[in-house]
Design a protein around this motif. Structure first.
Motif, PDB file in Angstrom:
ATOM      1  N   UNK A   1     -19.698   5.784  -3.458  1.00 28.93           N
ATOM      2  CA  UNK A   1     -19.972   5.993  -2.026  1.00 28.93           C
ATOM      3  C   UNK A   1     -21.182   6.904  -1.843  1.00 28.93           C
TER       4      UNK A   1
ATOM      5  N   UNK B   1     -19.139  -1.041   1.291  1.00 32.26           N
ATOM      6  CA  UNK B   1     -17.683  -0.910   1.445  1.00 32.26           C
ATOM      7  C   UNK B   1     -17.228  -0.896   2.902  1.00 32.26           C
ATOM      8  N   UNK B   2     -18.144  -0.672   3.827  1.00 29.79           N
ATOM      9  CA  UNK B   2     -17.727  -0.569   5.234  1.00 29.79           C
ATOM     10  C   UNK B   2     -17.610  -1.936   5.918  1.00 29.79           C
ATOM     11  N   UNK B   3     -18.046  -3.005   5.244  1.00 30.40           N
ATOM     12  CA  UNK B   3     -17.837  -4.350   5.801  1.00 30.40           C
ATOM     13  C   UNK B   3     -16.417  -4.809   5.458  1.00 30.40           C
ATOM     14  N   UNK B   4     -15.944  -5.795   6.192  1.00 32.41           N
ATOM     15  CA  UNK B   4     -14.586  -6.319   5.944  1.00 32.41           C
ATOM     16  C   UNK B   4     -14.517  -6.864   4.506  1.00 32.41           C
TER      17      UNK B   4
ATOM     18  N   UNK C   1     -19.495 -16.695   6.565  1.00 34.36           N
ATOM     19  CA  UNK C   1     -19.831 -15.260   6.554  1.00 34.36           C
ATOM     20  C   UNK C   1     -19.767 -14.652   5.159  1.00 34.36           C
TER      21      UNK C   1
ATOM     22  N   UNK D   1       0.819  -1.218   0.000  1.00 38.92           N
ATOM     23  CA  UNK D   1       0.000   0.000   0.000  1.00 38.92           C
ATOM     24  C   UNK D   1       0.853   1.269   0.000  1.00 38.92           C
TER      25      UNK D   1
ATOM     26  N   UNK E   1     -26.741  -0.307   1.657  1.00 45.80           N
ATOM     27  CA  UNK E   1     -27.689  -0.250   2.786  1.00 45.80           C
ATOM     28  C   UNK E   1     -28.966   0.550   2.509  1.00 45.80           C
TER      29      UNK E   1
ATOM     30  N   UNK F   1     -30.013  -5.146  16.527  1.00 45.60           N
ATOM     31  CA  UNK F   1     -30.042  -5.260  15.058  1.00 45.60           C
ATOM     32  C   UNK F   1     -29.980  -3.959  14.298  1.00 45.60           C
TER      33      UNK F   1
ATOM     34  N   UNK G   1     -22.783 -12.457   4.016  1.00 48.98           N
ATOM     35  CA  UNK G   1     -23.046 -11.853   2.707  1.00 48.98           C
ATOM     36  C   UNK G   1     -23.028 -12.934   1.627  1.00 48.98           C
TER      37      UNK G   1
ATOM     38  N   UNK H   1     -11.943 -12.575   3.947  1.00 53.39           N
ATOM     39  CA  UNK H   1     -12.581 -13.523   4.868  1.00 53.39           C
ATOM     40  C   UNK H   1     -12.995 -14.819   4.161  1.00 53.39           C
TER      41      UNK H   1
ATOM     42  N   UNK I   1     -16.984  -1.413  12.524  1.00 52.70           N
ATOM     43  CA  UNK I   1     -17.531  -2.336  11.528  1.00 52.70           C
ATOM     44  C   UNK I   1     -18.996  -2.606  11.905  1.00 52.70           C
TER      45      UNK I   1
ATOM     46  N   UNK J   1     -28.908  -9.755  11.001  1.00 56.63           N
ATOM     47  CA  UNK J   1     -29.434  -9.584  12.345  1.00 56.63           C
ATOM     48  C   UNK J   1     -30.009  -8.165  12.340  1.00 56.63           C
ATOM     49  N   UNK J   2     -31.304  -8.061  12.074  1.00 57.16           N
ATOM     50  CA  UNK J   2     -31.889  -6.726  11.858  1.00 57.16           C
ATOM     51  C   UNK J   2     -31.316  -6.141  10.580  1.00 57.16           C
ATOM     52  N   UNK J   3     -30.664  -4.991  10.706  1.00 56.89           N
ATOM     53  CA  UNK J   3     -30.052  -4.360   9.517  1.00 56.89           C
ATOM     54  C   UNK J   3     -28.623  -4.840   9.293  1.00 56.89           C
ATOM     55  N   UNK J   4     -28.074  -5.487  10.301  1.00 60.91           N
ATOM     56  CA  UNK J   4     -26.653  -5.849  10.235  1.00 60.91           C
ATOM     57  C   UNK J   4     -26.475  -7.198   9.535  1.00 60.91           C
TER      58      UNK J   4
END
Lengths: 426, 318
Positions: free
Chosen positions: A399, A249-252, A264, A66, A241, B167, A190, A257, B150, A183-186
């Motif tokens: 974004x 983009x904010x997820x790992x 996951x 990087x 979202x 959630x 994926x 993974x 995160x 889990x709800x919105x989370x």
């Protein structure tokens, strides 16, 4: 007698100075990015090469990938760049345009002409590094990305990975909807997620599938085919979202993974090198055969069959060093690159040499057929002196629509204005 | 009869002594220069020259990667910046971050400093605990917080637990407001201990006799702090406010790491991040230099205003 002593001294001094001068080693500095497997084999190549050329010393400097771009740029800006370096071609292009790198000394590496050099490599290998009939780099690796699938995750959602894998982007969204767990919105699992910062490699081809492009053929107009762009941006918006909430983009990073097989992520976008990384990170998963690779999808109403863009790392030589040193630098690069099988088996990178890619050994490796088939329908990554700047602007547009709920039309208008401004300044 | 010349002799010897003394002082001054010279040279080479060079480059058109020499264009880069929506957005982002972080840092470090100094036991331990985040590199700190923010990280879990909203994704790194708040939290967490220690040192310097006099006069804790301690640590408060403000204006690592890891750029595109991207990604060192000069002027003016405001409210019990 005095004369004899005088001339004797002069001749002795001359011989001494010539000996000292000729004994002085030529030091070549070689900057590259971190990769333990590459370091291991290249250290050996250096030892072998310097044994053959005792007057040469190679200083291999490893930098974090990087940071490489920044370090090479600042070194060149201060007129003290490395003798040899490698970067992604998108970053290297500016060095070619600004004449900071030397053309390949094909005679020094044993070719009669550039045509002979080209003949050793797959078609179009040198297109990104050719300018005014000269070639400015030798490829360390050429990469394109396909879709990696975790078969277990597919089956857990009642899908057959062999049949149900996504062929179109619309299917990709629908299948991801079936695979996603929230889990709800989370999102806790994926279906698929993009390689977000690399928009020139993976997002621009999606726009090209719909008939759009970043700049016009004459290089004067920003954004070709607004409708294609809006459709692609709408797709990303729906993915995020504020739409179907399938990823962001904010997820790992999905690619990071995937190897751990932790239920996951079901699919990610990556290159052939990912196979080697699965082997290192999770040998059990690698051996299980529970993963597969499929082609890069296209939109249902695509007007062009375009796969993910291919990009590469090319070895380049600093144009400001003396010609004699350039010659040694190219010879050393050639020496390293003469081990394509070892680079493939030890580092999992593909050098586009015909003796490698046309060999039975290569064809027998898992999924090389998928990667090579996608390569034939891929374009090289978008190259422009301001390519990185444009990629940042695309990032901001994506974004805006995905995370800030900005309308695709508005995000596109901003993107167009920024890129046009850069083009107008040329 | 000749006049006695004693006085003249005395005057002569005085002048000789004076000359001798002066020459010793001159020698001392010379040695002073010798000792200061390395620092001066260091400043000239690594601070003054780059500043002057940046100002010169800001008046030119110059591509960082090009071999072409800089072309003098006077103030065109400044004109461009003042017409650029991106630059104004950077000013706004910097202002929001600086105001939000600087005020929090100032108020909480003062409060924590007063809390620590009031403890009879565990002062050192508390200082160590508060200071420890400052020892971490900014990049590592930003990385840790990136994982916390995160969507599946600790931040959502904690807030949802406290608020009883399971959630809910609070989008710490996604929406403009939350992203700004996240960068403020990271910076506050990292630097609060550093400024607290400065306040502790400042409060520790107040003579014990003043505390005792105030106690004899019958001040309560509240009065003691606001009427005795607070006015006496004004130089420390000024130092902390100037340092914290300058630190906030120069913020970079958190925003850089967040934006390169997936967070949107626009809400946190502070001037330093814009300078970096303009110089290193776009190769426009000329415009980046112009932005640096403007940032320098902003810092200079704001520091001067703080010093001026502090001088107007000068109080001394000495």
């Amino acid at each position: 007698m005095k004369k004899f002593v005088f001339w004797g001294l002069v001749i002795s001094l001359f011989i001494l100075s010539v000996t000292v001068f000729s004994a002085k080693k030529t030091v070549i500095t070689y900057w590259t990015h971190t990769d333990d497997n590459r370091t291991r084999i290249e250290e050996r190549y250096i030892a072998e090469f310097t044994k053959m050329h005792p007057n040469v010393e190679i200083k291999r400097v490893v930098n974090e990938a990087s940071k490489m771009g920044d370090l090479v740029l600042t070194a060149f800006a201060a007129r003290s760049g490395p003798d040899i370096f490698n970067l992604p071609i998108e970053q290297e292009y500016g060095y070619i345009i600004n004449r900071r790198v030397a053309p390949v000394d094909y005679k020094a590496i044993g070719y009669k002409s550039l045509e002979h050099l080209k003949a050793d490599y797959a078609d179009n290998t040198f297109d990104p590094v050719t300018m005014d009939g000269k070639i400015y780099g030798l490829p360390l690796e050429i990469t394109n990305w396909c879709i990696f699938i975790n078969k277990k995750v597919f089956r857990s959602a009642g899908l057959d990975p062999e049949k149900d894998y996504p062929k179109t982007w619309e299917e990709m969204a629908d299948i991801s909807e079936k695979l996603v767990i929230r889990n709800g919105e989370i999102i806790t699992r994926r279906g698929f997620d993009f390689r977000y910062p690399y928009y020139l490699v993976s997002f621009l081809p999606m726009v090209q599938q719909l008939g759009g492009d970043l700049i016009s053929a004459d290089g004067k107009k920003a954004i070709v085919n607004d409708e294609a762009w809006i459709k692609a941006l709408n797709f990303m918006r729906e993915w995020g979202p504020h739409g179907r909430n399938l990823g962001s983009p904010t997820y790992v990073n999905a690619r990071k993974i995937f190897n751990y097989d932790n239920n996951d992520i079901a699919m990610c976008l990556s290159g052939f090198y990912q196979i080697g990384r699965i082997k290192i990170d999770n040998p059990e998963f690698y051996e299980s055969g529970e993963w597969m690779v499929v082609p890069f999808p296209v939109f249902k109403d695509a007007v062009q069959e375009v796969a993910c863009a291919y990009y590469g790392h090319y070895f380049m030589v600093n144009a400001s060093i003396p010609k004699a040193k350039q010659k040694i630098a190219w010879q050393f690069i050639k020496y390293m690159l003469d081990h394509p099988i070892e680079y493939l088996t030890e580092v999992n990178i593909i050098q586009p040499r015909k003796d490698l890619v046309e060999s039975d050994f290569f064809k027998r490796l898992p999924y090389t057929d998928v990667f090579m088939a996608d390569m034939t329908r891929a374009k090289p990554v978008f190259l422009h002196e301001n390519g990185y700047q444009f990629e940042r602007y695309i990032k901001e547009a994506i974004e805006d629509v995905m995370l800030s709920n900005v309308k695709s039309e508005d995000a596109l208008a901003t993107l167009k204005r920024k890129i046009q401004e850069v083009l107008d300044e040329k | 009869m000749k006049k006695p010349i004693t006085g003249d002799i005395n005057l002569l010897s005085f002048n000789q002594k004076e000359r001798k003394k002066r020459s010793i002082e001159e020698k001392k001054a010379l040695w002073g220069w010798v000792f200061v010279l390395p620092a001066l040279l260091f400043f000239m080479v690594f601070s003054f020259y780059p500043m002057m060079n940046a100002f010169y480059l800001s008046l030119t058109r110059y591509n960082l990667i090009s071999l072409e020499p800089p072309k003098f264009i006077w103030f065109k880069n400044y004109v461009y910046l003042f017409q650029s929506p991106e630059f104004w957005n950077s000013l706004k982002s910097t202002a929001i971050f600086t105001l939000g972080t600087f005020l929090l840092l100032l108020v909480f470090s003062l409060a924590l400093g007063a809390f620590i100094i009031s403890r009879k036991k565990g002062r050192t331990l508390l200082q160590m605990i508060f200071y420890s985040p400052a020892l971490l590199s900014s990049v590592v700190a930003a990385l840790i917080w990136f994982l916390i923010f995160d969507p599946r990280g600790l931040a959502n879990q904690f807030v949802n637990f406290v608020m009883g909203t399971p959630g809910v994704d609070h989008k710490w790194l996604a929406t403009a407001g939350m992203l700004r708040l996240s960068t403020i939290i990271v910076y506050f967490w990292k630097y609060i201990g550093y400024f607290t220690i400065i306040f502790v040192a400042g409060m520790g310097n107040i003579p014990q006799s003043i505390h005792e006099a105030a106690a004899i006069d019958g001040t309560n804790k509240w009065q003691h702090f606001w009427l005795i301690v607070f006015p006496l640590i004004k130089p420390t408060t000024l130092l902390v406010s100037v340092m914290a403000m300058l630190q906030c204006l120069k913020t970079f690592s958190t925003q850089y790491l967040f934006t390169t890891s997936g967070a949107p750029t626009k809400p946190i595109n502070v001037i330093t991040l814009n300078i970096y991207n303009t110089a290193i990604r776009d190769f426009r060192i000329d415009r980046a230099s112009a932005m640096s000069v403007l940032l320098f002027l902003i810092m200079l003016v704001l520091s001067w205003l703080q010093f001026k405001a502090a001088k107007e409210r000068d109080i001394s019990y000495m």
